[in-house]
Scaffold this motif. Sequence first.
Motif, short mmCIF file in Angstrom:
data_model
loop_
_atom_site.label_atom_id
_atom_site.label_comp_id
_atom_site.label_asym_id
_atom_site.label_seq_id
_atom_site.Cartn_x
_atom_site.Cartn_y
_atom_site.Cartn_z
N GLU A 2 -21.93 -17.30 23.56
CA GLU A 2 -22.43 -17.67 22.16
C GLU A 2 -21.57 -16.60 21.07
OE1 GLU A 2 -26.67 -17.62 20.17
OE2 GLU A 2 -26.68 -17.68 22.07
N ARG A 3 -21.45 -17.41 20.05
CA ARG A 3 -20.76 -16.36 19.16
C ARG A 3 -21.60 -15.65 18.20
NH1 ARG A 3 -15.83 -18.94 17.14
NH2 ARG A 3 -15.18 -20.75 18.39
N GLU A 4 -21.10 -14.61 17.86
CA GLU A 4 -21.68 -13.39 17.04
C GLU A 4 -21.83 -13.74 15.58
OE1 GLU A 4 -20.48 -9.68 18.10
OE2 GLU A 4 -21.06 -9.79 20.34
N ARG A 58 -22.24 -44.95 14.42
CA ARG A 58 -21.22 -44.77 15.82
C ARG A 58 -19.95 -44.08 15.33
NH1 ARG A 58 -18.97 -49.31 17.93
NH2 ARG A 58 -20.47 -50.69 16.94
N GLY A 59 -19.42 -44.81 14.00
CA GLY A 59 -18.08 -44.31 13.82
C GLY A 59 -18.24 -42.95 13.15
N GLY A 60 -19.02 -42.58 12.62
CA GLY A 60 -19.25 -41.13 11.93
C GLY A 60 -19.25 -40.09 13.02
N LEU A 61 -20.16 -40.43 14.33
CA LEU A 61 -20.19 -39.27 15.15
C LEU A 61 -18.85 -39.23 15.88
CD1 LEU A 61 -23.61 -40.31 16.62
CD2 LEU A 61 -22.99 -38.37 15.36
N GLU A 62 -18.15 -40.44 15.97
CA GLU A 62 -17.05 -40.40 16.73
C GLU A 62 -15.83 -39.53 16.03
OE1 GLU A 62 -14.44 -41.62 20.07
OE2 GLU A 62 -16.59 -41.41 19.68
N MET A 63 -15.72 -39.74 14.59
CA MET A 63 -14.64 -38.93 13.94
C MET A 63 -15.15 -37.55 13.86
SD MET A 63 -13.22 -41.87 11.06
CE MET A 63 -15.12 -42.41 10.32
N MET A 64 -16.42 -37.61 12.99
CA MET A 64 -16.84 -36.15 12.60
C MET A 64 -17.44 -35.03 13.51
SD MET A 64 -16.08 -36.79 9.46
CE MET A 64 -15.99 -38.51 8.70
N VAL A 65 -17.63 -35.64 14.66
CA VAL A 65 -18.39 -34.71 15.79
C VAL A 65 -17.20 -34.64 16.90
CG1 VAL A 65 -20.17 -34.45 17.24
CG2 VAL A 65 -20.39 -35.09 15.09
N GLU A 66 -16.99 -35.84 17.72
CA GLU A 66 -16.30 -35.94 18.85
C GLU A 66 -14.97 -35.82 18.70
OE1 GLU A 66 -18.04 -35.85 21.38
OE2 GLU A 66 -20.10 -36.63 20.88
N ALA A 67 -14.27 -36.16 17.74
CA ALA A 67 -13.11 -36.05 17.39
C ALA A 67 -12.75 -35.04 16.44
CB ALA A 67 -12.32 -37.21 17.72
N ALA A 68 -13.38 -34.01 15.87
CA ALA A 68 -13.32 -33.34 14.72
C ALA A 68 -12.53 -32.16 14.66
CB ALA A 68 -14.85 -32.94 14.17
N ASP A 69 -11.80 -31.82 15.91
CA ASP A 69 -11.05 -30.42 15.87
C ASP A 69 -9.91 -30.65 15.47
OD1 ASP A 69 -10.17 -27.97 16.61
OD2 ASP A 69 -10.89 -27.72 18.55
N ASP A 199 1.60 -25.48 16.83
CA ASP A 199 1.60 -23.89 16.88
C ASP A 199 0.06 -23.55 17.34
OD1 ASP A 199 0.37 -25.17 14.79
OD2 ASP A 199 1.09 -23.83 13.08
N ARG A 200 -0.46 -24.07 18.27
CA ARG A 200 -1.71 -23.68 18.76
C ARG A 200 -1.55 -22.81 19.84
NH1 ARG A 200 -5.68 -25.00 22.30
NH2 ARG A 200 -4.46 -26.45 23.69
N VAL A 201 -2.40 -21.82 20.29
CA VAL A 201 -2.15 -20.99 21.32
C VAL A 201 -3.69 -20.97 21.90
CG1 VAL A 201 -0.29 -19.48 20.46
CG2 VAL A 201 -2.59 -18.84 19.79
N GLY A 202 -3.86 -20.65 23.14
CA GLY A 202 -5.28 -20.38 23.73
C GLY A 202 -5.67 -21.64 24.14
N GLU A 203 -6.80 -21.53 24.97
CA GLU A 203 -7.61 -22.63 25.51
C GLU A 203 -8.51 -23.38 24.71
OE1 GLU A 203 -9.39 -21.14 29.14
OE2 GLU A 203 -7.43 -20.93 30.23
N ALA A 204 -8.87 -24.29 25.22
CA ALA A 204 -10.08 -25.13 24.16
C ALA A 204 -11.13 -24.32 24.29
CB ALA A 204 -10.18 -26.41 25.00
N PRO A 205 -11.77 -23.92 23.15
CA PRO A 205 -12.82 -23.10 22.91
C PRO A 205 -14.02 -24.01 23.43
CG PRO A 205 -12.32 -23.90 20.69
CD PRO A 205 -11.26 -24.03 21.74
N PRO A 206 -15.15 -23.43 23.69
CA PRO A 206 -16.43 -23.88 23.82
C PRO A 206 -16.88 -24.37 22.42
CG PRO A 206 -17.00 -21.57 23.94
CD PRO A 206 -15.53 -21.60 24.02
N LEU A 207 -18.29 -25.17 22.66
CA LEU A 207 -18.73 -25.78 21.35
C LEU A 207 -19.25 -24.46 20.35
CD1 LEU A 207 -20.16 -28.13 19.94
CD2 LEU A 207 -21.98 -27.66 20.91
N PHE A 212 -20.52 -27.47 14.79
CA PHE A 212 -21.50 -28.45 15.16
C PHE A 212 -22.38 -28.66 13.87
CE2 PHE A 212 -25.17 -30.19 16.82
CZ PHE A 212 -24.70 -31.65 17.27
N SER A 213 -22.97 -27.83 13.57
CA SER A 213 -23.93 -28.15 12.30
C SER A 213 -23.38 -28.76 11.38
CB SER A 213 -24.74 -26.68 12.19
OG SER A 213 -25.28 -26.50 13.02
N ALA A 214 -22.24 -28.26 11.00
CA ALA A 214 -21.43 -28.83 9.68
C ALA A 214 -21.20 -30.38 10.07
CB ALA A 214 -20.13 -27.79 9.43
#
Length: 375
Positions: A2-4, A58-69, A199-207, A212-214
């Motif tokens: 959990e993030r501090e 459905r589209g909003g959740l797909e774009m803004m949550v599931e594929a937002a990174d 230019d990404r480094v490191g593994e995929a982070p947890p949620l 997520f709230s944003a």
Amino acid sequence: MEREFMEPKIEQGLLSGELWEEYCDILKRAGHQLLRPETPRTAFDQAEGMRYLSRLIRGGLEMMVEAADPDLPVFIVPSHETLKIGGDNPDNLYMTARINGQHRYRLRGSRGTVPTLNFATKKGGFERAGSNLLGTGFLDGKDLQVMADGSFEIVIGPQQPASGNWLPTEAESHMLLVRQTFHDRRSEKPAVLSIERLDRVGEAPPLDPAQFSANLRSAALYVERVASLFCDWTRDFKTGHFNTLPLGDQAVFQAAGGDPNIVYYQGYWKLADDEAMIVDARVPECDFWNFQVNNYWQESLDYRYHRIHLNCKGAQYQPDGSVRIVVAHRDPGTPNWLTTAGHHEGTCLFRLIGAQGRLAELTTRVVKVDAVPQS
């Protein structure tokens, strides 16, 4: 882990359930668009309106949550046979990926045979105040450098590479949008695409709870603001473009994410059971044109099961090179008939691609079905 240092307000919203309540409240507000005084108040149109909102959810959740990174971009299809937005093109395959305009990406692809292919970066977004989706970079498929085997690569980012394909971004760019336009889906093959951040480094982070709230809030605002924007358009078309197809303000259409190669003619149609709308078109030399019938909510009618659109390849032309399109509830026995698929009113759209500044001449008239000319 959990993030501090999470902001207390965000943490409280998650722990108390307030975040979910806010999400639901925004969706409830979105439903008010269906009850505007100018909307059709039939059970049929209202059911389609509710289905439309459910599709946007459905589209909003797909774009803004599931594929937002933007660090882990993936392609999704934001508009298709059962998710439709703003006069979606039945001849298109739309693909989007989330990006960050300050980073560099590589898009790999296999060209396929689809005639029209282009790539654009965008800033703004329907989920934000103003609901603009403005262009920050554009690469036309005509200018794409493709290898002999049909493969290609595009560098996406703020700096142009020394060689090869480049799609520019600005610092505020957040979306990659790809349009593929078919003349005949049965015989043409789409481009196959993948994307990665260079230019990404490191593994995929947890949620990340804060992110997520944003994102969840953005997904709800997307539904509300898309519904509001295109209901505004339909209201204006109903009063100013009634049973006509005027050119309209192209800057407005471009600000909502339109393709810079396209000229859009938007209209509103309403027909009694015994009426038909005739569209006579003189189309200039261009790469592509099509015409489509939409419902009130600016969704293309169900082209899986009904003939509701026509393009340059499928049309039957008049001896003088013009084309006559007939929109009617039943087949009048003429070429280029498009069905209303059970609707009595809605919007319609004629588009030109690659006309190089030349415009179509479009005239419309409403006649009795039995009076539709047979030639």
